[in-house]
Design a protein around this motif. Structure first.
Motif, PDB file in Angstrom:
ATOM      1  N   VAL A  43      34.384  37.032 -53.517  1.00 40.26           N
ATOM      2  CA  VAL A  43      33.563  36.069 -54.249  1.00 40.26           C
ATOM      3  C   VAL A  43      32.387  35.778 -53.326  1.00 40.26           C
ATOM      4  O   VAL A  43      32.564  35.225 -52.246  1.00 40.26           O
ATOM      5  N   LEU A  44      31.200  36.182 -53.743  1.00 35.42           N
ATOM      6  CA  LEU A  44      30.014  36.009 -52.908  1.00 35.42           C
ATOM      7  C   LEU A  44      29.074  35.009 -53.556  1.00 35.42           C
ATOM      8  O   LEU A  44      29.020  34.890 -54.769  1.00 35.42           O
ATOM      9  N   PHE A  45      28.333  34.292 -52.732  1.00 38.43           N
ATOM     10  CA  PHE A  45      27.378  33.296 -53.208  1.00 38.43           C
ATOM     11  C   PHE A  45      25.982  33.730 -52.784  1.00 38.43           C
ATOM     12  O   PHE A  45      25.716  33.912 -51.595  1.00 38.43           O
ATOM     13  N   ALA A  46      25.095  33.916 -53.748  1.00 41.42           N
ATOM     14  CA  ALA A  46      23.710  34.311 -53.453  1.00 41.42           C
ATOM     15  C   ALA A  46      22.851  33.065 -53.340  1.00 41.42           C
ATOM     16  O   ALA A  46      22.993  32.121 -54.111  1.00 41.42           O
ATOM     17  N   ASN A  47      21.939  33.083 -52.372  1.00 39.12           N
ATOM     18  CA  ASN A  47      21.107  31.924 -52.109  1.00 39.12           C
ATOM     19  C   ASN A  47      19.777  32.391 -51.517  1.00 39.12           C
ATOM     20  O   ASN A  47      19.632  33.551 -51.146  1.00 39.12           O
ATOM     21  N   TYR A  48      18.824  31.488 -51.431  1.00 37.81           N
ATOM     22  CA  TYR A  48      17.530  31.769 -50.828  1.00 37.81           C
ATOM     23  C   TYR A  48      17.412  30.943 -49.556  1.00 37.81           C
ATOM     24  O   TYR A  48      17.534  29.720 -49.588  1.00 37.81           O
ATOM     25  N   LYS A  49      17.225  31.592 -48.424  1.00 36.31           N
ATOM     26  CA  LYS A  49      17.127  30.906 -47.143  1.00 36.31           C
ATOM     27  C   LYS A  49      15.650  30.738 -46.785  1.00 36.31           C
ATOM     28  O   LYS A  49      14.916  31.715 -46.652  1.00 36.31           O
ATOM     29  N   THR A  50      15.201  29.503 -46.648  1.00 33.76           N
ATOM     30  CA  THR A  50      13.812  29.187 -46.349  1.00 33.76           C
ATOM     31  C   THR A  50      13.672  28.896 -44.857  1.00 33.76           C
ATOM     32  O   THR A  50      14.504  28.214 -44.268  1.00 33.76           O
ATOM     33  N   PHE A  51      12.601  29.407 -44.267  1.00 37.13           N
ATOM     34  CA  PHE A  51      12.340  29.174 -42.857  1.00 37.13           C
ATOM     35  C   PHE A  51      11.405  27.984 -42.699  1.00 37.13           C
ATOM     36  O   PHE A  51      10.390  27.883 -43.375  1.00 37.13           O
ATOM     37  N   VAL A  52      11.748  27.068 -41.810  1.00 44.27           N
ATOM     38  CA  VAL A  52      10.947  25.879 -41.553  1.00 44.27           C
ATOM     39  C   VAL A  52      10.325  26.015 -40.171  1.00 44.27           C
ATOM     40  O   VAL A  52      11.018  26.293 -39.188  1.00 44.27           O
ATOM     41  N   ILE A  53       9.007  25.825 -40.107  1.00 43.51           N
ATOM     42  CA  ILE A  53       8.324  25.882 -38.822  1.00 43.51           C
ATOM     43  C   ILE A  53       7.741  24.508 -38.501  1.00 43.51           C
ATOM     44  O   ILE A  53       7.464  23.717 -39.395  1.00 43.51           O
ATOM     45  N   GLU A  54       7.566  24.231 -37.216  1.00 47.18           N
ATOM     46  CA  GLU A  54       7.022  22.946 -36.782  1.00 47.18           C
ATOM     47  C   GLU A  54       5.699  23.177 -36.064  1.00 47.18           C
ATOM     48  O   GLU A  54       5.607  24.036 -35.173  1.00 47.18           O
ATOM     49  N   GLN A  65       7.969  28.050 -44.662  1.00 43.96           N
ATOM     50  CA  GLN A  65       7.143  29.247 -44.633  1.00 43.96           C
ATOM     51  C   GLN A  65       8.020  30.448 -44.939  1.00 43.96           C
ATOM     52  O   GLN A  65       8.781  30.901 -44.102  1.00 43.96           O
ATOM     53  N   GLY A  66       7.911  30.954 -46.146  1.00 37.88           N
ATOM     54  CA  GLY A  66       8.631  32.158 -46.530  1.00 37.88           C
ATOM     55  C   GLY A  66      10.132  31.983 -46.554  1.00 37.88           C
ATOM     56  O   GLY A  66      10.661  30.884 -46.464  1.00 37.88           O
ATOM     57  N   GLY A  67      10.813  33.079 -46.694  1.00 38.18           N
ATOM     58  CA  GLY A  67      12.267  33.061 -46.726  1.00 38.18           C
ATOM     59  C   GLY A  67      12.787  34.412 -47.132  1.00 38.18           C
ATOM     60  O   GLY A  67      12.049  35.387 -47.261  1.00 38.18           O
ATOM     61  N   ARG A  68      14.096  34.457 -47.339  1.00 36.65           N
ATOM     62  CA  ARG A  68      14.729  35.704 -47.765  1.00 36.65           C
ATOM     63  C   ARG A  68      15.977  35.379 -48.564  1.00 36.65           C
ATOM     64  O   ARG A  68      16.552  34.290 -48.440  1.00 36.65           O
ATOM     65  N   ARG A  69      16.396  36.315 -49.382  1.00 40.14           N
ATOM     66  CA  ARG A  69      17.615  36.135 -50.164  1.00 40.14           C
ATOM     67  C   ARG A  69      18.802  36.558 -49.319  1.00 40.14           C
ATOM     68  O   ARG A  69      18.761  37.579 -48.630  1.00 40.14           O
ATOM     69  N   VAL A  70      19.867  35.766 -49.359  1.00 36.04           N
ATOM     70  CA  VAL A  70      21.057  36.041 -48.565  1.00 36.04           C
ATOM     71  C   VAL A  70      22.305  35.904 -49.427  1.00 36.04           C
ATOM     72  O   VAL A  70      22.290  35.266 -50.479  1.00 36.04           O
ATOM     73  N   MET A  71      23.395  36.502 -48.962  1.00 37.70           N
ATOM     74  CA  MET A  71      24.713  36.358 -49.582  1.00 37.70           C
ATOM     75  C   MET A  71      25.609  35.625 -48.597  1.00 37.70           C
ATOM     76  O   MET A  71      25.649  35.970 -47.412  1.00 37.70           O
ATOM     77  N   ARG A  72      26.306  34.644 -49.072  1.00 33.18           N
ATOM     78  CA  ARG A  72      27.287  33.918 -48.252  1.00 33.18           C
ATOM     79  C   ARG A  72      28.656  34.490 -48.574  1.00 33.18           C
ATOM     80  O   ARG A  72      28.990  34.722 -49.737  1.00 33.18           O
ATOM     81  N   THR A  73      29.475  34.717 -47.541  1.00 30.50           N
ATOM     82  CA  THR A  73      30.766  35.359 -47.748  1.00 30.50           C
ATOM     83  C   THR A  73      31.952  34.493 -47.358  1.00 30.50           C
ATOM     84  O   THR A  73      33.086  34.926 -47.488  1.00 30.50           O
ATOM     85  N   SER A  74      31.704  33.277 -46.865  1.00 30.65           N
ATOM     86  CA  SER A  74      32.814  32.396 -46.503  1.00 30.65           C
ATOM     87  C   SER A  74      32.598  31.015 -47.118  1.00 30.65           C
ATOM     88  O   SER A  74      31.482  30.625 -47.423  1.00 30.65           O
TER      89      SER A  74
END
Length: 56
Positions: free
Chosen positions: A2-13, A23-32
């Protein structure tokens, strides 16, 4: 699996103003399992994978 798809956003300071912005991001799968999502696997996958078929 059972995998969970999400969008991970990068935060810069900004060093000068100490303000933060996304600033940008990427799609990821969570496995736990996590309190925010339900996921599980029995194949020893990493906790977070890139959202590509070749990853699993």
């Amino acid at each position: 699996m059972v995998l969970f798809a999400n969008y991970k956003t990068f935060v810069i300071e900004d060093d000068k103003t100490k303000s933060k912005k996304a600033q940008g991001g990427r799609r990821v799968m969570r496995t736990s399992h996590h309190p925010c999502w339900d996921a599980k696997n029995r194949h020893g996958l990493a906790d977070e994978l890139d959202f590509e078929f070749s990853q699993y």
